[in-house]
Design an enzyme around this catalytic site. Sequence first.
Site, PDB file in Angstrom:
ATOM      1  N   LYS A  34       0.774  -1.141  -0.063  1.00  0.00           N
ATOM      2  CA  LYS A  34       0.119  -0.063   0.068  1.00  0.00           C
ATOM      3  C   LYS A  34       1.075   1.334   0.023  1.00  0.00           C
ATOM      4  O   LYS A  34       1.680   1.403   0.809  1.00  0.00           O
ATOM      5  CB  LYS A  34      -0.911  -0.117   1.215  1.00  0.00           C
ATOM      6  CG  LYS A  34      -2.039   0.947   0.951  1.00  0.00           C
ATOM      7  CD  LYS A  34      -2.711   1.560   2.269  1.00  0.00           C
ATOM      8  CE  LYS A  34      -1.578   2.805   3.107  1.00  0.00           C
ATOM      9  NZ  LYS A  34      -2.253   3.830   3.558  1.00  0.00           N
ATOM     10  N   ASP A  61      -3.189   4.595  -2.246  1.00  0.00           N
ATOM     11  CA  ASP A  61      -4.328   5.041  -1.162  1.00  0.00           C
ATOM     12  C   ASP A  61      -4.079   6.727  -1.185  1.00  0.00           C
ATOM     13  O   ASP A  61      -3.538   7.258  -0.533  1.00  0.00           O
ATOM     14  CB  ASP A  61      -3.772   4.602   0.119  1.00  0.00           C
ATOM     15  CG  ASP A  61      -4.867   5.108   1.098  1.00  0.00           C
ATOM     16  OD1 ASP A  61      -6.111   5.448   0.977  1.00  0.00           O
ATOM     17  OD2 ASP A  61      -4.337   4.848   2.360  1.00  0.00           O
ATOM     18  N   LEU A  62      -4.453   7.134  -2.234  1.00  0.00           N
ATOM     19  CA  LEU A  62      -4.656   8.635  -2.400  1.00  0.00           C
ATOM     20  C   LEU A  62      -5.530   9.353  -1.886  1.00  0.00           C
ATOM     21  O   LEU A  62      -5.701  10.628  -1.872  1.00  0.00           O
ATOM     22  CB  LEU A  62      -4.373   8.932  -4.034  1.00  0.00           C
ATOM     23  CG  LEU A  62      -3.028   8.292  -4.734  1.00  0.00           C
ATOM     24  CD1 LEU A  62      -3.041   8.746  -5.987  1.00  0.00           C
ATOM     25  CD2 LEU A  62      -1.685   8.848  -3.883  1.00  0.00           C
ATOM     26  N   LYS A  63      -6.839   8.669  -1.479  1.00  0.00           N
ATOM     27  CA  LYS A  63      -7.950   9.217  -0.834  1.00  0.00           C
ATOM     28  C   LYS A  63      -8.158  10.526  -1.646  1.00  0.00           C
ATOM     29  O   LYS A  63      -8.442  11.547  -0.949  1.00  0.00           O
ATOM     30  CB  LYS A  63      -7.564   9.401   0.642  1.00  0.00           C
ATOM     31  CG  LYS A  63      -7.216   8.278   1.547  1.00  0.00           C
ATOM     32  CD  LYS A  63      -7.031   8.786   2.929  1.00  0.00           C
ATOM     33  CE  LYS A  63      -6.849   7.596   3.692  1.00  0.00           C
ATOM     34  NZ  LYS A  63      -5.673   7.026   3.656  1.00  0.00           N
ATOM     35  N   LEU A  64      -8.810  10.362  -2.944  1.00  0.00           N
ATOM     36  CA  LEU A  64      -9.179  11.546  -3.577  1.00  0.00           C
ATOM     37  C   LEU A  64     -10.504  12.090  -3.043  1.00  0.00           C
ATOM     38  O   LEU A  64     -11.118  11.309  -2.718  1.00  0.00           O
ATOM     39  CB  LEU A  64      -9.369  10.876  -5.262  1.00  0.00           C
ATOM     40  CG  LEU A  64      -8.037  10.412  -5.628  1.00  0.00           C
ATOM     41  CD1 LEU A  64      -8.361   9.904  -7.305  1.00  0.00           C
ATOM     42  CD2 LEU A  64      -6.882  11.349  -5.746  1.00  0.00           C
ATOM     43  N   HIS A  65     -10.447  13.393  -2.873  1.00  0.00           N
ATOM     44  CA  HIS A  65     -11.576  14.037  -2.513  1.00  0.00           C
ATOM     45  C   HIS A  65     -11.609  15.587  -2.833  1.00  0.00           C
ATOM     46  O   HIS A  65     -10.878  16.482  -2.561  1.00  0.00           O
ATOM     47  CB  HIS A  65     -11.471  14.072  -0.957  1.00  0.00           C
ATOM     48  CG  HIS A  65     -12.874  14.541  -0.188  1.00  0.00           C
ATOM     49  ND1 HIS A  65     -12.810  14.589   1.269  1.00  0.00           N
ATOM     50  CD2 HIS A  65     -14.090  14.905  -0.577  1.00  0.00           C
ATOM     51  CE1 HIS A  65     -14.168  15.078   1.712  1.00  0.00           C
ATOM     52  NE2 HIS A  65     -14.740  14.958   0.553  1.00  0.00           N
ATOM     53  N   ASP A  66     -12.641  15.808  -4.004  1.00  0.00           N
ATOM     54  CA  ASP A  66     -12.607  17.130  -4.561  1.00  0.00           C
ATOM     55  C   ASP A  66     -13.890  17.151  -5.248  1.00  0.00           C
ATOM     56  O   ASP A  66     -14.778  16.209  -5.314  1.00  0.00           O
ATOM     57  CB  ASP A  66     -11.540  17.456  -5.376  1.00  0.00           C
ATOM     58  CG  ASP A  66     -11.022  18.824  -5.438  1.00  0.00           C
ATOM     59  OD1 ASP A  66     -12.140  19.622  -5.620  1.00  0.00           O
ATOM     60  OD2 ASP A  66      -9.876  19.377  -5.201  1.00  0.00           O
ATOM     61  N   PRO A  68     -16.503  16.801  -8.507  1.00  0.00           N
ATOM     62  CA  PRO A  68     -16.305  15.649  -9.556  1.00  0.00           C
ATOM     63  C   PRO A  68     -15.421  15.790 -10.634  1.00  0.00           C
ATOM     64  O   PRO A  68     -14.690  15.031 -10.795  1.00  0.00           O
ATOM     65  CB  PRO A  68     -17.779  15.584  -9.926  1.00  0.00           C
ATOM     66  CG  PRO A  68     -18.662  16.113  -8.674  1.00  0.00           C
ATOM     67  CD  PRO A  68     -17.742  17.144  -8.253  1.00  0.00           C
ATOM     68  N   THR A 116      -9.829   5.688  10.648  1.00  0.00           N
ATOM     69  CA  THR A 116      -9.688   5.027  11.885  1.00  0.00           C
ATOM     70  C   THR A 116      -9.251   5.642  12.962  1.00  0.00           C
ATOM     71  O   THR A 116      -8.957   5.121  14.162  1.00  0.00           O
ATOM     72  CB  THR A 116      -9.090   3.402  11.553  1.00  0.00           C
ATOM     73  OG1 THR A 116      -7.839   3.827  10.820  1.00  0.00           O
ATOM     74  CG2 THR A 116      -9.889   2.499  10.886  1.00  0.00           C
ATOM     75  N   ARG A 176      -4.314  -4.236  15.081  1.00  0.00           N
ATOM     76  CA  ARG A 176      -3.043  -3.956  15.936  1.00  0.00           C
ATOM     77  C   ARG A 176      -2.953  -5.427  16.503  1.00  0.00           C
ATOM     78  O   ARG A 176      -4.060  -5.965  17.045  1.00  0.00           O
ATOM     79  CB  ARG A 176      -3.182  -3.109  16.985  1.00  0.00           C
ATOM     80  CG  ARG A 176      -3.145  -1.604  16.511  1.00  0.00           C
ATOM     81  CD  ARG A 176      -1.419  -1.231  15.911  1.00  0.00           C
ATOM     82  NE  ARG A 176      -1.367  -0.078  15.483  1.00  0.00           N
ATOM     83  CZ  ARG A 176      -1.150   0.571  14.289  1.00  0.00           C
ATOM     84  NH1 ARG A 176      -1.782  -0.402  13.442  1.00  0.00           N
ATOM     85  NH2 ARG A 176      -1.052   1.683  14.033  1.00  0.00           N
ATOM     86  N   GLN A 185      -4.171   5.737  16.041  1.00  0.00           N
ATOM     87  CA  GLN A 185      -5.246   4.860  15.484  1.00  0.00           C
ATOM     88  C   GLN A 185      -6.319   4.727  16.831  1.00  0.00           C
ATOM     89  O   GLN A 185      -5.828   4.591  17.922  1.00  0.00           O
ATOM     90  CB  GLN A 185      -4.984   3.542  15.025  1.00  0.00           C
ATOM     91  CG  GLN A 185      -4.350   3.457  13.747  1.00  0.00           C
ATOM     92  CD  GLN A 185      -5.071   3.767  12.575  1.00  0.00           C
ATOM     93  OE1 GLN A 185      -6.110   4.239  12.626  1.00  0.00           O
ATOM     94  NE2 GLN A 185      -4.383   3.615  11.295  1.00  0.00           N
ATOM     95  N   GLY A 205       0.598  -0.961   8.729  1.00  0.00           N
ATOM     96  CA  GLY A 205       1.732  -0.318   8.435  1.00  0.00           C
ATOM     97  C   GLY A 205       2.877  -0.316   9.608  1.00  0.00           C
ATOM     98  O   GLY A 205       3.620  -1.212   9.660  1.00  0.00           O
ATOM     99  N   ARG A 206       2.666   0.639  10.608  1.00  0.00           N
ATOM    100  CA  ARG A 206       3.718   0.828  11.697  1.00  0.00           C
ATOM    101  C   ARG A 206       3.917  -0.642  12.722  1.00  0.00           C
ATOM    102  O   ARG A 206       5.210  -0.863  12.833  1.00  0.00           O
ATOM    103  CB  ARG A 206       3.361   1.740  12.637  1.00  0.00           C
ATOM    104  CG  ARG A 206       3.773   3.142  11.864  1.00  0.00           C
ATOM    105  CD  ARG A 206       2.861   4.477  12.588  1.00  0.00           C
ATOM    106  NE  ARG A 206       1.514   4.188  12.394  1.00  0.00           N
ATOM    107  CZ  ARG A 206       0.713   5.008  12.736  1.00  0.00           C
ATOM    108  NH1 ARG A 206       1.238   6.302  13.482  1.00  0.00           N
ATOM    109  NH2 ARG A 206      -0.754   4.812  12.539  1.00  0.00           N
TER     110      ARG A 206
END
Length: 229
Positions: A34, A61-66, A68, A116, A176, A185, A205-206
């Site tokens: 990821k 995982d670019l989490k596009l948000h704008d 349309p 999360t 976790r 988190q 991840g971590r």
Amino acid sequence: METKKHIFCALDFSNLELTLSFAKKIKDHIGGIKLGLEFFTKNGPLGVEKLKKIGLPIFLDLKLHDIPNTVKQSLKNVLDLSPNYVTVHLSGGLNMLEELAEMKKKTKIIGVSMLTNLDNHDLKRMGFSCGHKKFVENLVKIGVKAGVDGIVSSPKETKYLKNKYKSLIFVTPGIRLPKNKKNDQKRIESPRFAIKAGSNILVIGRPITKSKDPVNAIQEIVKNIEYGK
Ligand code: C5P
């Protein structure tokens, strides 16, 4: 399915060489990579192309948000990279999501519900009194209507949603082991809990990237899924 296929490591690094060498170290033990905003804002599409050479599925995982139009044009650029998955925020709304779902190719469109690191207190502060379950459910309903392929939600919501929307791909961060640090988190659960609840992809991840022995950390995650240890 082989247990490791469910484990996608979040390579939240800025440095390209470090990301590549870390990916090479763990590639035989995971199901995918990821890449998120930290990596992408430093290394861009060329960085993604380099990571693709590792040969594992890529979750971008670019989490596009704008609005349309902006998201649509950005997604066009992303699709040129042919990642296996790309994320967009479900809170972008129905119109935005419908346009994206229409243009998808091989890349699966995954809708992010509620981060999360947020909980009911955070929702209240933003003016939402419905609680995280209802909030996530409402967002997922919008995503399903628009035709997204999957959703990101915390392990706390997976079981309920999976029962309702069996064909969606469920992606689950906030994973976790009991001995791991929570970091930032809040809505967390164990790998086994998430898989039993119906998660398809665990984004971790971590607990792996900050471990002194990342391969061993992954093996402990596999053991937790298989035997509950
Ligand atoms: O290090 P950790 O296991 O907490 O990483 C979780 C990863 O999942 C991060 O890369 C984060 O951006 C991502 N993520 C998340 N919550 C979401 C969606 C993605 O933590 N709702």
